[in-house]
Enzyme design. Structure first.
Site, short mmCIF file in Angstrom:
data_model
loop_
_atom_site.label_atom_id
_atom_site.label_comp_id
_atom_site.label_asym_id
_atom_site.label_seq_id
_atom_site.Cartn_x
_atom_site.Cartn_y
_atom_site.Cartn_z
N CYS A 109 -115.80 52.62 -104.11
CA CYS A 109 -115.15 51.69 -105.01
C CYS A 109 -113.65 51.82 -104.70
O CYS A 109 -112.43 52.59 -105.11
CB CYS A 109 -115.52 52.76 -106.45
SG CYS A 109 -116.62 53.99 -106.25
N ALA A 110 -113.45 50.88 -104.05
CA ALA A 110 -111.96 50.58 -102.96
C ALA A 110 -111.14 49.40 -104.29
O ALA A 110 -109.91 49.48 -103.49
CB ALA A 110 -112.20 50.33 -101.97
N PRO A 112 -108.30 47.83 -105.95
CA PRO A 112 -108.07 46.60 -104.98
C PRO A 112 -107.77 47.04 -103.99
O PRO A 112 -106.79 46.86 -102.61
CB PRO A 112 -106.74 46.36 -106.22
CG PRO A 112 -106.34 46.94 -107.18
CD PRO A 112 -107.34 48.14 -107.02
N GLY A 113 -107.49 48.26 -103.30
CA GLY A 113 -107.16 48.66 -102.29
C GLY A 113 -106.15 49.66 -102.11
O GLY A 113 -105.57 50.63 -100.87
N GLY A 114 -105.63 50.67 -103.34
CA GLY A 114 -104.49 51.11 -102.86
C GLY A 114 -105.08 52.66 -102.14
O GLY A 114 -104.24 53.16 -101.90
N LYS A 115 -106.25 53.21 -102.60
CA LYS A 115 -106.90 54.20 -101.67
C LYS A 115 -106.87 53.76 -100.30
O LYS A 115 -106.70 54.36 -99.34
CB LYS A 115 -107.66 55.03 -102.33
CG LYS A 115 -106.45 55.38 -103.85
CD LYS A 115 -106.90 56.44 -104.60
CE LYS A 115 -106.49 56.36 -105.78
NZ LYS A 115 -106.46 55.46 -106.52
N ASP A 133 -116.53 47.50 -102.52
CA ASP A 133 -116.37 47.16 -104.75
C ASP A 133 -117.77 46.49 -105.13
O ASP A 133 -118.04 45.17 -104.37
CB ASP A 133 -115.29 46.99 -104.84
CG ASP A 133 -115.07 47.03 -106.56
OD1 ASP A 133 -113.70 48.15 -106.31
OD2 ASP A 133 -115.41 46.59 -107.01
N CYS A 231 -109.15 59.26 -112.40
CA CYS A 231 -107.29 59.60 -113.72
C CYS A 231 -107.69 60.10 -114.23
O CYS A 231 -107.40 58.70 -115.52
CB CYS A 231 -106.73 57.98 -113.30
SG CYS A 231 -107.16 56.46 -113.55
N1 SAM Z 1 -109.80 53.22 -105.30
C1 SAM Z 1 -109.56 51.90 -106.17
C2 SAM Z 1 -107.47 52.00 -105.48
O1 SAM Z 1 -107.19 53.05 -105.24
O2 SAM Z 1 -107.01 51.11 -105.78
C3 SAM Z 1 -109.54 52.09 -107.30
C4 SAM Z 1 -110.94 51.97 -107.69
S1 SAM Z 1 -110.95 51.98 -109.62
C5 SAM Z 1 -110.79 53.62 -110.17
C6 SAM Z 1 -112.80 51.75 -110.00
C7 SAM Z 1 -113.68 50.34 -109.22
O3 SAM Z 1 -114.68 51.03 -108.73
C8 SAM Z 1 -112.96 49.53 -109.52
O4 SAM Z 1 -112.29 48.23 -108.97
C9 SAM Z 1 -115.34 49.00 -110.29
O5 SAM Z 1 -115.26 47.48 -110.03
C10 SAM Z 1 -115.66 49.70 -108.91
N2 SAM Z 1 -117.09 50.53 -109.22
C11 SAM Z 1 -117.35 50.21 -110.61
N3 SAM Z 1 -118.76 50.61 -110.61
C12 SAM Z 1 -119.12 50.44 -109.07
C13 SAM Z 1 -120.40 50.63 -108.12
N4 SAM Z 1 -121.37 51.13 -109.34
N5 SAM Z 1 -120.19 50.44 -107.36
C14 SAM Z 1 -119.54 50.12 -106.39
N6 SAM Z 1 -118.30 50.48 -107.49
C15 SAM Z 1 -118.18 50.79 -108.56
#
Ligand code: SAM
Length: 457
Positions: A109-110, A112-115, A133, A231
């Site tokens: 679940c990447a 916008p790419g922070g991790k 994502d 979070c």
């Molecule tokens: N890891 C990201 C970062 O550090 O920038 C933040 C991720 S955010 C907490 C969760 C992400 O999960 C969102 O971008 C969302 O679109 C995605 N998401 C939601 N449901 C999902 C699914 N079933 N499979 C994959 N990604 C999913």
């Protein structure tokens, strides 16, 4: 800010006598952080060239709190991919997943790419990162951030995790599941999340979190490690998810997130290896993370790589592409190339493209080959070091031409701007020694080839 009454009741029960300190943390300004991109330079090198006032995030070796006269997002060093602007607690998950050069890494679940940008940097150009994502629009932002960070060994997909697991069973050494969640840890930073919570609290997310963990398990190799993070503070979204997974899969076991830090709180329900981060105990927002290991040994050779259609070697490339890549000081003999709809991709050994997946990128997009002409793409510039192209223009970040270049304007170049044996053609345009993009000399002017979609606003 008004916190939902039911939420306050739950936090009172969770924190006991610390509840007052938690509420008091809402009176403090949330900290601004940036994480130095190790792919480009070390934290020490960055400290030496930046005019931001930096203070180390004590539990992240490349993380800083910063203050500066200009916003960190409006500095040429940002456009050179030297750092990622990130809330300090959010730096923790990628820092505690033990990624090593050569690993096959999935960020499920990447966006916008922070991790993902940190995971990619830790690979140091070996192995690969698959960043996924489910949201196609968010995956677009993810792709830009990974390319800006100069990560060459990447796949970016926008896929349902179950489908990804069908195509990549037991394929990854390290997996990050940074799950969508109720966001309780971000209420101080973004008050709107507190109002969403009334209608979409923890119960909205537990099903998808369970599914994500299950699919991640399917994709993890024996001997591999996965890290789950959110979070939020909700036990239902954190410890209960982990306990359910551990019960279902006895070959998974908890691991400590090393190195620890004195502000980290252990998990609840007996999960002492989990990490809880609270804003009243550390200078950052709320987070949860748990590292797990799958029993077995990682087999480095893995199963034989599948065959990717349309692969060719450097020798077999069209002449125009070979001519341009001849200016790049890299050994391409080990690399695989693939041309798809005019676009030329570089794939490191071990990177294979699987059919039936919605890829946004399959490797490093080097450029387009059309009518015997090669146009390099922005991602190639970002993946190079200044000394890896034979004709370079390096402007100081304080030179007004740097921002003019980033705005897409034509700039004039004089004899004093020739640090290298500059030819008449393509130039790698840099600032303070780090690439920003390409340009092409036309007399005394530089034709601007900076990616229009990335321009300075
Ligand atoms: N890891 C990201 C970062 O550090 O920038 C933040 C991720 S955010 C907490 C969760 C992400 O999960 C969102 O971008 C969302 O679109 C995605 N998401 C939601 N449901 C999902 C699914 N079933 N499979 C994959 N990604 C999913």
């Amino acid at each position: 800010m008004k916190l939902p009454e039911r939420y306050c009741q739950e936090m009172r029960e969770l924190l006991g006598k610390e509840y007052g300190a938690y509420l008091a943390s809402f009176d403090q300004e949330p900290a601004s952080g940036l994480r130095v991109n190790r792919r480009k330079l070390s934290p020490e090198e960055f400290s030496g060239i930046t005019n931001f006032h930096l203070r180390k995030v004590p539990w992240i070796d490349n993380g800083f709190y910063y203050e500066g006269a200009v916003s960190a997002a409006r500095h040429p060093h940002y456009y050179a991919g030297l750092y990622y602007i990130q809330e300090p607690s959010a730096m923790t998950p990628a820092s505690r997943l033990p990624v090593e050069p050569g690993d096959r890494v999935l960020d499920l679940c990447a966006a916008p790419g922070g991790k993902a940008t940190e995971l990619g940097a830790r690979l140091a150009g070996r192995g690969f990162l698959l960043a996924n994502d489910i949201s196609a629009s968010r995956a677009g932002a993810l792709l830009k951030n990974l390319e800006l960070a100069g990560i060459p060994n990447l796949f970016v997909t926008s896929e349902d995790p179950a489908r990804l697991a069908d195509k990549y069973p037991q394929a990854f050494d390290k997996i990050l599941v940074d799950a969508p969640c109720s966001g309780e840890g971000m209420f101080r930073r973004d008050g709107r999340m507190a109002s969403y919570w009334e209608n979409s609290g923890p119960e909205t997310y537990t099903r998808v979190q369970e599914e994500l963990l299950e699919q991640a398990y399917r994709m993890l190799r024996p001997g591999g490690r996965m890290l789950y993070s959110t979070c939020t503070f909700s036990v239902a979204e954190n410890e209960k998810q982990i306990l359910r997974l551990l019960e279902k899969h006895p070959d998974l076991s908890p691991e400590d997130a090393v190195p620890g830090f004195h502000g980290f709180e252990p998990g609840l329900l007996g999960l002492k290896e989990a990490v809880r981060i609270y804003p009243h105990r550390m200078e950052g927002e709320g987070h949860f993370l748990m590292l797990l290991k799958k029993e077995g040994e990682i087999c480095r050779s893995g199963r034989p790589a599948g065959k990717t259609d349309g692969i060719c070697s450097f020798r077999e490339l069209p002449e125009a592409a070979k001519e341009f890549l001849g200016h790049v000081k890299k050994d391409f003999s080990e690399m695989n190339f693939r041309i798809q709809k005019d676009q030329l991709y570089c794939l490191l050994p071990g990177m294979e493209v699987r059919s039936g997946i919605r890829y946004l990128r399959t490797g490093l997009l080097a450029g387009t080959v059309r009518k015997q002409r090669f146009e390099p793409y922005q991602a190639l510039a970002m993946a190079l070091g200044m000394d890896e192209f034979d004709s370079v223009l390096d402007f100081s970040s304080e030179d007004p031409r740097t921002v003019k270049y980033l705005k897409g304007e034509t700039i004039s170049v004089g004899a004093e701007d020739t640090p290298t044996e500059r030819g008449a053609g393509w130039q790698l345009v840099c600032t303070d020694g780090f690439p920003l993009g390409f340009g092409k000399m036309a007399g005394q002017n530089l034709k601007n080839k900076y990616h229009p979609g990335w321009r300075w606003q």
